[in-house]
Write an enzyme that holds these catalytic residues in place. Structure first.
Site, PDB file in Angstrom:
ATOM      1  N   ASP A 149      80.739 -50.462 -19.485  1.00 40.01           N
ATOM      2  CA  ASP A 149      82.025 -49.934 -20.600  1.00 40.01           C
ATOM      3  C   ASP A 149      83.374 -50.289 -20.926  1.00 40.01           C
ATOM      4  O   ASP A 149      83.835 -50.034 -21.215  1.00 40.01           O
ATOM      5  CB  ASP A 149      82.109 -48.251 -20.149  1.00 40.01           C
ATOM      6  CG  ASP A 149      83.253 -48.010 -21.156  1.00 40.01           C
ATOM      7  OD1 ASP A 149      82.237 -47.562 -22.133  1.00 40.01           O
ATOM      8  OD2 ASP A 149      83.974 -46.740 -20.704  1.00 40.01           O
ATOM      9  N   GLU A 188      88.967 -43.485 -10.561  1.00 36.79           N
ATOM     10  CA  GLU A 188      88.780 -43.069 -11.418  1.00 36.79           C
ATOM     11  C   GLU A 188      89.134 -41.528 -11.828  1.00 36.79           C
ATOM     12  O   GLU A 188      88.114 -40.750 -10.910  1.00 36.79           O
ATOM     13  CB  GLU A 188      87.773 -43.727 -11.621  1.00 36.79           C
ATOM     14  CG  GLU A 188      87.802 -45.891 -12.600  1.00 36.79           C
ATOM     15  CD  GLU A 188      86.304 -45.300 -12.731  1.00 36.79           C
ATOM     16  OE1 GLU A 188      86.404 -45.057 -14.393  1.00 36.79           O
ATOM     17  OE2 GLU A 188      86.813 -47.150 -12.723  1.00 36.79           O
TER      18      GLU A 188
END
Ligand code: GCB
Length: 645
Positions: free
Chosen positions: A197, A536
């Protein structure tokens, strides 16, 4: 077809531990009384190859003369990604591009020394020529490489450097990608796809240097440190490798004079190693390296001066590097620096900015460190690849702890070839970063597909290889598969997990964050009995979008998502084995085009222009509150806005 598929699957299970090439040399280029450094940064000439014919330039020997003689060139800054510099579709170019420039080498450099050409990083694969002669080929972005060019240069005259750079990612590159040929309005076109990403920026990303060394020179310096139990005495162990003919002369016993200076330039320890190229320096009343906000003077660095001397005491070479004296230790519950437990509060980040992409930019780097300190973070992970050497030095200076990640992201389709490259990326990373006190952990992958059978042996081999190179730091990986499926955790020392409650799962449900985070962290800990980090969490947030009550993409929503996580983290901290929280992401960053991304990934606490979103102010209060509770740091005066007495 089915038999072929089965065969491929079985082959992926049989992975063997083959040797990988070992990096030599590559000390960061520094001037000294025996060394000179010249930058080749600036505006280079640039040509993109025809996508359908990426090797044409090699066949037609574009490197044999100036690029402009083969193709029209455009100006291209170095260092920078090339993608966002022009106004046409260079952004999405797949395959090779070419750079060249001319430079002078002074006459004085011809005298009895060696000249090295060093690249901080070229993404992804680089081929380099000097004056039409092949110099070096290197595969792997974000990592330096160098070659000796002494015999290829024209001294006191003009020279030409040519670089071909290939950005193509396939299933056996690190990271992985796919190249496909697809029909378009003009016929067929080549398309690069990847699952990770962030935008696959490419080009000469970091500085290019020429530097000199003496004929016999200090090729490697490796430093490790130790502290006495009461932290009053520090040890610096150094070992040096020498390259050059003088090292092979029987009657010339080379030796090292090592001097250690404190910040004021006062000599605090020295040693001469007779005939050995290594030794130990002992520092009394040592000033240990402490992380930011754990000590009033974090990031204390000594300077280690290494002098290489011949039998007759002739000074052959001098190299200086910064050294932070600290210890690391860890067990099933905690992670300690200098005997003190650490709680990480930080970020996942990217090297990413408008226009320059992943190109090294000192203004951006300094701004980012100012923001890290403003917000009270003590750490970050170099998600999802090694960051610049300059930023590692900055982290040393400022006491920011680094979880140093190799470029393996979304790892899948395990193969022998991929394993070799993955190990090589770690070898190059550890060779580059092993002397940095800021580096406290190695991350061997981000979100690898560790649910598959082959992940088990693959990650065991990768982790053991990493340990064989450096056993002084723990190993982690940021895992996203559920703990019930994961097969890599058993090979790690610390478990990091990525999870997006209220975003990718239960979108918008702020009431489904806290308990889920607590439950998952407990489950990971139960499963592996190792310290746990949430590496995360976050929510995409469009700056300036306000909605009350909170709604996805609004600043209110990001703020709420954070706050719900904080509640979970505080519950988890009581358990002892929960050792860190990392927001995704420090700043907004560019991704491949997708209908889930508006101009890129917007999970930044800061915008891409490095201005705070509303959640930054909340995070700042939390990070400083943690610093005060855990390490008695003082609060900045402007942390709370005056409201009433
Ligand atoms: C993840 C990845 C990161 C992405 C993030 C997201 O789990 O590790 O690279 O950017 O999620 O925002 O989707």
């Amino acid at each position: 077809m089915r038999i072929m598929g089965l065969w491929r699957f079985l082959k992926s299970l049989i992975l063997v531990n083959k040797e990988v090439p070992q990096t030599r040399g590559m000390l960061y280029p520094r001037e000294s009384e025996t060394r000179e450094v010249r930058s080749l940064d600036g505006i280079w000439n640039f040509v993109r190859s025809d996508q359908a014919n990426p090797t044409q330039g090699v066949r037609d020997e574009w490197y044999a003369k100036e690029l402009s003689k083969s193709r029209p060139t455009i100006p291209m800054p170095v260092p920078a990604s090339y993608n966002d510099i022009t106004t046409d579709n260079l952004r999405d170019h797949v395959g090779t591009v070419w750079y060249d420039r001319k430079f002078f080498v002074p006459r004085t450099w011809a005298k009895d020394q060696r000249i090295w050409l060093r690249f901080g990083s070229v993404h992804y694969e680089a081929y380099v020529w000097i004056n039409g002669q092949k110099v070096v080929k290197h595969e792997m972005g974000h990592l330096p490489f160098e070659a000796e060019v002494t015999d290829l240069l024209n001294y006191g005259a003009e020279n030409r450097i040519t670089v071909m750079c290939d950005n193509a990612l396939i299933q056996t590159t690190v990271p992985q990608g796919r190249i496909t040929e697809v029909p378009n309005d003009e016929g067929m076109t080549i398309v690069q796809s990847y699952t990770f990403d962030f935008f696959n920026y490419a080009g000469i990303h970091r500085s290019v240097h020429l530097y000199t060394t003496p004929r016999t020179f200090i090729e490697e310096v490796e430093v490790t440190t130790n502290l006495s139990k009461d932290a009053s005495v520090g040890d610096v162990f150094y070992s040096v490798s020498v390259n050059g003919s003088a090292a092979n002369e029987a009657d010339n016993v080379l030796h090292i004079q090592a001097n250690l200076y404190d910040k004021e330039g006062i000599l605090v320890a020295n040693a001469t190693s007779d005939g050995k190229l290594g030794g130990q320096l002992q520092v009394n009343q040592v000033k240990p390296w402490w992380p930011y906000l754990m000590h009033p003077k974090p990031g204390y660095l000594y300077e280690l001066e290494i002098k290489l001397l011949a039998t007759n005491e002739e000074l052959l070479d001098v190299y200086r590097l910064k050294v932070g004296i600290r210890t690391l230790s860890w067990d099933k519950k905690q992670f300690l620096i200098n005997g003190k437990p650490i709680y990480f509060r930080g970020f996942g980040r990217h090297e990413d900015a408008d226009i320059r992409g992943k190109g090294l930019d000192n203004a951006l780097m300094v701004r980012d460190f100012n923001l890290l300190k403003w917000i009270g973070a003590n750490s970050y992970r170099t998600s999802h690849y090694p960051y610049s050497e300059e930023s590692m030095q900055f982290a040393d200076e400022h006491g920011i702890m680094i979880i140093d990640e190799c470029p393996s992201v979304d790892t899948e389709n395990y193969s022998q070839e991929l394993l070799g490259k993955h190990k090589s990326s770690l070898e190059q990373l550890i060779h580059r970063d092993r002397n940095h006190p800021s580096v406290v952990m190695w991350s061997i992958a981000n979100e690898p597909r560790t649910g598959s059978m082959s992940a088990d042996s693959y990650f065991e081999l990768v982790a053991n290889f990493t340990r064989s190179l450096d056993s002084s730091r723990p190993i982690t990986a940021a895992i996203a598969v559920p703990h019930t499926q994961d097969k890599a955790g058993r090979s790690l020392d610390i478990i990091s997990f990525n999870r997006y409650n209220a975003w990718y799962s239960n979108t918008g449900r702020l009431d489904m964050v806290t308990q889920n985070v607590i439950d998952e962290a407990i489950a990971w800990n139960k499963h592996y009995n190792k310290p746990i980090i949430m590496s995360e969490y976050g929510a995409d947030t469009l700056e300036g979008l306000h909605m009350q009550p909170a709604y996805v993409w609004s600043e209110e929503f990001q703020t709420e998502v954070f706050s719900r996580h904080f509640k979970a983290f505080d519950e988890l901290r009581k358990k002892g084995w929960f050792i860190g929280e990392f927001v995704w992401n420090f700043a907004d960053f560019k991704t491949a085009q997708s209908y889930t991304r508006v101009g890129g990934n917007k999970k930044g606490v800061f915008t891409r222009a490095r201005q705070p979103k509303a959640a930054a102010h909340l995070l700042r209060k939390r990070y400083f509150a943690l610093g005060r509770d855990l390490d008695q740091c003082s609060f900045p005066e402007d942390l709370y806005t005056y409201i009433a007495t």
